[in-house]
Design a protein around this motif. Structure first.
Motif, short mmCIF file in Angstrom:
data_model
loop_
_atom_site.label_atom_id
_atom_site.label_comp_id
_atom_site.label_asym_id
_atom_site.label_seq_id
_atom_site.Cartn_x
_atom_site.Cartn_y
_atom_site.Cartn_z
N GLU A 157 64.22 45.31 0.44
CA GLU A 157 62.86 44.79 0.47
C GLU A 157 61.83 45.91 0.61
O GLU A 157 60.75 45.86 0.01
N GLU A 158 62.17 46.94 1.40
CA GLU A 158 61.26 48.07 1.54
C GLU A 158 61.11 48.82 0.22
O GLU A 158 60.01 49.23 -0.15
N LYS A 159 62.22 49.00 -0.50
CA LYS A 159 62.17 49.71 -1.78
C LYS A 159 61.40 48.89 -2.82
O LYS A 159 60.68 49.46 -3.64
N GLU A 160 61.56 47.58 -2.79
CA GLU A 160 60.81 46.74 -3.72
C GLU A 160 59.31 46.92 -3.55
O GLU A 160 58.56 46.96 -4.52
N LYS A 161 58.88 47.05 -2.31
CA LYS A 161 57.46 47.20 -2.02
C LYS A 161 56.92 48.53 -2.53
O LYS A 161 55.72 48.67 -2.78
N GLU A 162 57.79 49.52 -2.67
CA GLU A 162 57.35 50.85 -3.11
C GLU A 162 57.03 50.88 -4.60
O GLU A 162 56.39 51.81 -5.08
N GLY A 163 57.52 49.90 -5.36
CA GLY A 163 57.18 49.84 -6.77
C GLY A 163 58.32 50.14 -7.71
O GLY A 163 59.45 50.42 -7.30
N LYS A 164 58.02 50.09 -9.01
CA LYS A 164 59.05 50.20 -10.05
C LYS A 164 59.78 51.53 -10.04
O LYS A 164 60.92 51.61 -10.52
N SER A 165 59.15 52.56 -9.53
CA SER A 165 59.77 53.89 -9.57
C SER A 165 61.07 53.94 -8.77
O SER A 165 61.92 54.81 -9.02
N VAL A 166 61.23 53.04 -7.83
CA VAL A 166 62.46 53.03 -7.01
C VAL A 166 63.22 51.71 -7.17
O VAL A 166 63.98 51.32 -6.30
N ASN A 167 63.01 51.03 -8.31
CA ASN A 167 63.70 49.77 -8.56
C ASN A 167 65.22 49.94 -8.51
O ASN A 167 65.94 49.05 -8.04
N SER A 168 65.71 51.07 -9.03
CA SER A 168 67.16 51.27 -9.05
C SER A 168 67.72 51.38 -7.64
O SER A 168 68.84 50.93 -7.38
#
Length: 286
Positions: A157-168
């Motif tokens: 959930e934290e990575k999702e909030k950071e945006g598409k650059s960290v989707n993987s």
């Protein structure tokens, strides 16, 4: 206990009369009910307060303060631990599964669990989640997945909030969550892998695991769609290992649907690739 109750009653009766106006208006039965609620509710309320504060730290964003004492010498290889966890939890029926399914399910689930354990060990080296991760691995080895799943969900959930650059990275956390959720709940695992493929649609592992879980629930159409995505990724990357897995899974699906000719075609393709790759297990079961 009797003396304590008597003292409580005496203290209550010593309160000013104004405090008891509402009580004096009650009927006898209701008065008795009030005292039963008071004496019965005290231990329940105390237990609830204790549980709240005990679990509060698990969901808090603050750095946890878990008292653990695990040295590096205590750790076993993550692959061995993954196999142990899989075997401890394995409780599935073989009625609708053939040898191809059993082999691939075992290989894929153990690989997913190994990745989850490796993920926890990576967290152990980072600030903020290190103590949680150590405790989560300890609990996981003892058959309790709750803390590990909570950690991976938090990361995802934290990575999702950071945006598409960290989707993987978010997708990887969801896949790790899915591999653990599979041990307890097929639907929770499906939800996690669906999030993973939505975030990282070019990752074959996510689609393959999602297809396998959908197959288990009887959703053949969606399972076939997931397996065909694995096939497309294998073709695009020229990965014969992925192609063999995809053909094998599609063969199993066709066989379950009663399409024996279609199943045979897929099995023969998987067999040819397994022979080229020297995968003896894959050759033996097809």
């Amino acid at each position: 206990m009797v003396n304590g109750t008597e003292n409580l009653i005496e203290a209550a009766l010593a309160l000013p009369v104004g405090w008891w106006n509402w009580y004096l208006l009650l009927e006898t039965g209701n008065k008795i009910a009030v005292w039963c609620a008071i004496f019965g509710g005290i231990p329940i309320a105390a237990g609830g307060i204790k549980y709240f504060f005990k679990r509060k730290n698990v969901t808090s964003d603050a750095t946890p303060t878990v008292a653990v004492n695990i040295s590096n010498e205590d750790k076993i290889d993550s692959g061995e631990l993954a196999l142990k966890i899989y075997n401890d939890y394995k409780n599935v029926s073989d009625e609708l599964r053939d040898a191809q399914q059993r082999l691939q399910e075992s290989e894929q689930e153990v690989a997913g669990l190994k990745d989850a354990i490796d993920g926890l060990r990576t967290m152990e080296e980072q600030n903020g989640n290190s103590k949680y991760a150590i405790e989560a691995e300890k609990e996981l080895a003892n058959g309790d997945t709750k803390l590990a799943k909570a950690l991976f969900l938090k990361v995802a959930e934290e990575k999702e909030k950071e945006g598409k650059s960290v989707n993987s990275e978010a997708a990887q956390a969801y896949r790790r969550l899915g591999s653990l959720a599979f041990l307890n709940s097929t639907q929770d695992a499906i939800d996690a892998y669906q999030k993973a493929v939505d975030l990282d649609p070019d990752n074959a592992d996510g689609w393959n695991q999602l297809g396998r879980l959908l197959y288990r629930t009887g959703d053949m159409e969606e399972a076939a769609r997931a397996y065909k995505r694995v096939l497309k990724i294998g073709e695009a990357t020229k990965d014969d290992g992925l192609l063999a897995v995809a053909f094998g899974n599609l063969g199993v699906l066709r066989k379950t649907q009663g399409d024996l000719k279609g199943a045979e075609e897929y099995y023969l393709k998987a067999l040819a690739l397994n022979e080229e790759l020297g995968r003896k297990e894959g050759i033996a079961i097809l």
